[in-house]
Design an enzyme around this catalytic site. Structure first.
Site, PDB file in Angstrom:
ATOM      1  N   GLU A 118       0.831  -1.199   0.000  1.00 56.77           N
ATOM      2  CA  GLU A 118       0.000   0.000   0.000  1.00 56.77           C
ATOM      3  C   GLU A 118       0.867   1.251   0.000  1.00 56.77           C
ATOM      4  OE1 GLU A 118      -1.968  -1.165   3.563  1.00 56.77           O
ATOM      5  OE2 GLU A 118      -0.705   0.088   4.854  1.00 56.77           O
TER       6      GLU A 118
ATOM      7  N   ARG B 250       0.262  10.079  11.507  1.00 54.91           N
ATOM      8  CA  ARG B 250      -0.427   8.880  11.983  1.00 54.91           C
ATOM      9  C   ARG B 250      -1.609   9.277  12.857  1.00 54.91           C
ATOM     10  NH1 ARG B 250       2.056   3.672  12.720  1.00 54.91           N
ATOM     11  NH2 ARG B 250       0.389   2.169  13.141  1.00 54.91           N
TER      12      ARG B 250
ATOM     13  N   ARG C 220       8.929  -4.541  16.372  1.00 54.51           N
ATOM     14  CA  ARG C 220       9.604  -5.812  16.579  1.00 54.51           C
ATOM     15  C   ARG C 220       9.412  -6.675  15.343  1.00 54.51           C
ATOM     16  NH1 ARG C 220       6.930  -4.849  21.160  1.00 54.51           N
ATOM     17  NH2 ARG C 220       5.262  -6.280  20.648  1.00 54.51           N
TER      18      ARG C 220
ATOM     19  N   PHE D 208      -5.638   2.266   7.071  1.00 56.71           N
ATOM     20  CA  PHE D 208      -4.973   1.053   6.599  1.00 56.71           C
ATOM     21  C   PHE D 208      -5.130  -0.137   7.539  1.00 56.71           C
ATOM     22  CE2 PHE D 208      -1.524   3.804   8.377  1.00 56.71           C
ATOM     23  CZ  PHE D 208      -1.245   3.074   9.523  1.00 56.71           C
TER      24      PHE D 208
ATOM     25  N   LYS E 205       2.836   4.484   0.981  1.00 54.86           N
ATOM     26  CA  LYS E 205       3.454   5.060   2.183  1.00 54.86           C
ATOM     27  C   LYS E 205       3.290   6.570   2.062  1.00 54.86           C
ATOM     28  CE  LYS E 205       6.117   5.532   5.854  1.00 54.86           C
ATOM     29  NZ  LYS E 205       5.730   6.930   6.114  1.00 54.86           N
TER      30      LYS E 205
ATOM     31  N   LYS F 204       8.715  -0.586   5.382  1.00 58.87           N
ATOM     32  CA  LYS F 204       8.526   0.595   4.543  1.00 58.87           C
ATOM     33  C   LYS F 204       9.652   0.642   3.518  1.00 58.87           C
ATOM     34  CE  LYS F 204      10.509   3.279   8.368  1.00 58.87           C
ATOM     35  NZ  LYS F 204      10.266   4.372   9.332  1.00 58.87           N
TER      36      LYS F 204
ATOM     37  N   ARG G  38       0.105   9.422  16.989  1.00 59.96           N
ATOM     38  CA  ARG G  38       0.930   8.230  17.218  1.00 59.96           C
ATOM     39  C   ARG G  38       1.461   8.170  18.646  1.00 59.96           C
ATOM     40  NH1 ARG G  38       5.438   7.286  13.650  1.00 59.96           N
ATOM     41  NH2 ARG G  38       6.474   6.277  15.378  1.00 59.96           N
TER      42      ARG G  38
ATOM     43  N   GLU H  70      -3.511   7.241   8.368  1.00 61.92           N
ATOM     44  CA  GLU H  70      -2.746   8.481   8.213  1.00 61.92           C
ATOM     45  C   GLU H  70      -3.715   9.563   7.750  1.00 61.92           C
ATOM     46  OE1 GLU H  70       0.904   9.154   7.675  1.00 61.92           O
ATOM     47  OE2 GLU H  70       1.526   7.244   8.541  1.00 61.92           O
TER      48      GLU H  70
END
Length: 505
Positions: free
Chosen positions: A208, A215, A368, A297, A210, A374, A230, A259
């Protein structure tokens, strides 16, 4: 009963070692000694984030305390916590003198080492190394609980002190679930080396856009919508157009990840700074001038069903039902050719690149593993500004050449990895010169040193081994893209991230 001196000693011990295991052992030992009422403030103190948040007292006020330090330690964790609570709740007529008295009482009872700790804690300069990840490991060790259970509870509660209380008092971490209008800590992406590599690692996957946006996390119930950043800060009042849009979605309850950005009349993204400027303003004229557009997303909850543990493939299906045309542009399980075409289209429309996501992955807070990657046409990293040099020539009188540091993955002070003055516009030069002095900790005739507070996004062509900087590497052709006011230094990229780039083209 824990004393403030116990906390200062643990902080110094943690800050004096680079070993993550040693940090965890030290923190675990002091956590095990804490009484139930001391756990939350203790965790806040040791991570540099008091549970009261900002108490509205600045550096100048704190260092202006003109009282002799106590000769012997007497302050307890509970007493300091109570003092900070009183300070945070003092406002209105007469508050200045009341706050002054509260500070005098607190600092007058503190020894010199305790004072230094309190000043660092209350000004956001405590850098003893107890970052969230280290503290989570320490809580799990002290409680004898699997780290996965602690991490999941922290993701869902969004509050490390509260999570620690449950774990260390024998509570049921599994009972901490997703709660509407309580933000969930976001899942983050790791840098991908290339689109081809990401596709090879994560097949089957979703690809998808970026976006160069901010965020957001949105919670909806029939009579209420809340929007968070975020960092889990609520911005609902600043984004009425997003609230109205979410109210109109064809679902009763939802938690959406996405976003948002401001776009031009021809559909291209505006500058990141333009989008971020909306988060601190409720002025009607600014709302009209910079309308925000959401692109979702992920879906963590829909109409009574929590989806966090479901695979991404299922969450995408739920997302499309919930938001319809407001889903982010992307493809599910594309061929390599389709993914390349999508990436080219994203770049042509002015976006940063693409995200590649494992369709079998659950939602997990933090960065993690590499379930989300990205992929951008150039390497970009988020680094910490720890200093700047005065410019020469046409930049005379401006703070220019930036000293850049990566985050220590084991929680120590930021590690310098390079300098750059490239990419700095006249606007940024003026901004740096005006704002850097408020973060200054030392200066000479050619430079100033800054406390670790500002995060800047840097583009680079790669890294190379070097003995010039403490990090053992140097940035190749580094240039400034933008500052990241939405990120704290604890969210900057680590030295490990840069080390992995050694030898990359």
């Amino acid at each position: 009963m824990l004393t403030l001196t116990d906390v200062v000693a643990a902080s110094a011990e943690v800050g004096g070692t680079r070993s993550r295991l040693a940090k965890v052992d030290t923190l675990g030992a002091v956590l095990r000694r804490a009484e139930p009422a001391e756990i939350a403030p203790l965790v806040g103190f040791l991570t540099g984030s008091p549970v009261q948040g900002r108490i509205g007292t600045g550096w100048r006020t704190l260092v202006a305390v003109d009282l002799p330090p106590a000769t012997a330690p007497t302050l307890t964790v509970s007493q300091v916590d109570a003092a900070l609570t009183a300070l945070s709740q003092t406002a209105g007529k007469g508050s200045v003198s009341t706050r002054r008295q509260l500070l005098d009482d607190l600092f007058g009872a503190a020894t010199e080492p305790e004072r230094r700790f309190l000043v660092a804690l209350l000004t956001g300069e405590l850098r003893q190394g107890a970052l969230e990840g280290v503290m989570l490991d320490a809580v799990a060790k002290a409680a004898g609980t699997p780290i996965a259970a602690v991490r999941r509870a922290f993701m869902l509660s969004g509050r490390l002190p509260a999570t620690a209380v449950v774990a260390l008092t024998g509570g049921d971490l599994a009972a901490i679930g997703l709660e509407l209008h309580r933000p969930v800590r976001p899942m983050l992406a790791a840098p991908g080396d290339s689109l081809a590599d990401a596709l090879a690692q994560l097949t089957p996957c979703a690809v998808e856009y970026k976006l160069d946006g901010a965020r957001i996390q949105v919670h909806k119930t029939p009579d209420r919508v809340t929007v968070y950043t975020r960092s889990l800060r609520e911005i609902t009042d600043s984004v009425p157009e997003l609230v109205a849009l979410v109210h109109a979605l064809p679902c009763a309850t939802a938690v959406l990840d996405g976003e948002t950005l401001a776009i031009t009349d021809d559909g291209r993204p505006r500058r990141f700074q333009d989008t971020m400027s909306r988060f601190g303003s409720t002025a009607e004229e600014q709302v009209k001038a910079l309308m925000l557009h959401p692109f979702f997303f992920d879906c963590l909850h829909l109409d009574g069903e929590d989806l966090i543990d479901r695979p991404l493939r299922d969450r995408i299906e739920a997302l499309r039902r919930a938001v319809g045309p407001h889903v982010i542009p992307g493809l599910v399980d594309p061929s390599a050719e389709e993914a390349e075409e999508l990436a080219a289209r994203a770049l042509a429309e002015g976006h940063e690149g693409v995200m590649v996501k494992d369709l079998s992955s659950p939602y997990a807070a933090g960065r993690r593993g590499k379930a989300w990657q990205k992929v951008k046409p150039v390497h970009t990293v988020d680094l910490i500004v720890i200093g700047a040099e005065w410019g020469h020539g046409r930049r005379t009188g401006f703070l220019s050449n930036l000293h850049l540091a990566a985050r220590d993955p084991d929680g120590g002070p930021p590690i310098m990895v390079g300098k750059t003055f490239k990419g700095l516009t006249d606007e940024l030069l003026r901004w740096q010169t005006d704002h850097f002095p408020q973060y200054q900790v030392a200066a000479d005739s050619w430079s100033i040193q800054l406390r670790p507070a500002l995060v800047v996004e840097i583009a680079l062509d790669g890294v190379q081994s070097s003995t010039r900087y403490p990090g053992g590497l140097a940035l190749r052709f580094a240039r400034v893209i933008r500052y990241r006011p939405d990120k704290s230094p604890t969210e900057a990229d680590t030295l490990t991230t840069l080390q992995r780039m050694l030898g990359s083209p």
